[in-house]
Scaffold this motif. Structure first.
Motif, PDB file in Angstrom:
ATOM      1  N   TYR A  33       6.634   0.203  11.730  1.00  0.00           N
ATOM      2  CA  TYR A  33       7.055  -1.016  11.046  1.00  0.00           C
ATOM      3  C   TYR A  33       8.129  -1.752  11.850  1.00  0.00           C
TER       4      TYR A  33
ATOM      5  N   SER B 273       2.974   5.581   6.046  1.00  0.00           N
ATOM      6  CA  SER B 273       3.830   5.596   4.853  1.00  0.00           C
ATOM      7  C   SER B 273       3.062   6.087   3.630  1.00  0.00           C
TER       8      SER B 273
ATOM      9  N   LEU C  33       0.741  -2.767  11.992  1.00  0.00           N
ATOM     10  CA  LEU C  33       1.040  -2.807  10.562  1.00  0.00           C
ATOM     11  C   LEU C  33       0.189  -1.791   9.806  1.00  0.00           C
TER      12      LEU C  33
ATOM     13  N   ALA D 145       3.098  -5.387   4.148  1.00  0.00           N
ATOM     14  CA  ALA D 145       3.356  -3.959   3.951  1.00  0.00           C
ATOM     15  C   ALA D 145       3.079  -3.531   2.514  1.00  0.00           C
TER      16      ALA D 145
ATOM     17  N   ALA E 164       1.619   1.590  10.265  1.00  0.00           N
ATOM     18  CA  ALA E 164       2.813   1.735   9.436  1.00  0.00           C
ATOM     19  C   ALA E 164       2.439   1.988   7.984  1.00  0.00           C
ATOM     20  N   VAL E 165       1.478   1.235   7.482  1.00  0.00           N
ATOM     21  CA  VAL E 165       1.048   1.369   6.080  1.00  0.00           C
ATOM     22  C   VAL E 165       0.380   2.728   5.854  1.00  0.00           C
TER      23      VAL E 165
END
Length: 121
Positions: A65, A16, A9, A81, A12-13
């Motif tokens: 994600y 992004s 996670l 998220a 992914a964060v």
């Protein structure tokens, strides 16, 4: 959420958030889009490295994600998220010297508390 799932996670964060930062940098180089220059600007988008890097970072974030979603319930993953907001606001403040009023700081604190509450068992 296990440490491995939290790590996915976080990847992914971060990816992004990096994507947002790079897209902003590329947008600043691109300049303001108007009706008169929309076609030329759309073509220019393919030649600005920061924009391409931002899209690639978003892609990496999406892949990470998706891997999170294979292991974690959506009701936990989606609110967690929301940490993207924290990183994006901090990037805006640190990189672009955007203002950070008290109301935004309080809002970020609420997001963090919500992520902790939703992610804990």
């Amino acid at each position: 959420m296990s440490l491995y799932e939290f790590g996915l996670l976080l990847i992914a964060v971060c990816a992004s958030s990096l994507g947002q930062l790079l897209l902003k940098l590329g947008a600043l180089k691109l300049g303001q889009v108007t009706a008169a220059n929309v076609v030329s600007h759309m073509i220019s988008m393919a030649t600005i490295p920061a924009l391409l890097g931002g899209l690639a970072a978003y892609g990496l974030g999406a892949i990470a994600y998706i891997l999170v979603l294979t292991r974690v319930p959506l009701s936990v993953a989606a609110p967690a998220a929301a940490l993207i907001y924290l990183f994006s606001v901090l990037a805006g403040y640190l990189v672009f010297k955007e203002p950070l009023p008290l109301s935004r700081i309080v809002g970020l604190g609420l997001i963090i508390c919500g992520v902790i509450l939703v992610s804990s068992r």
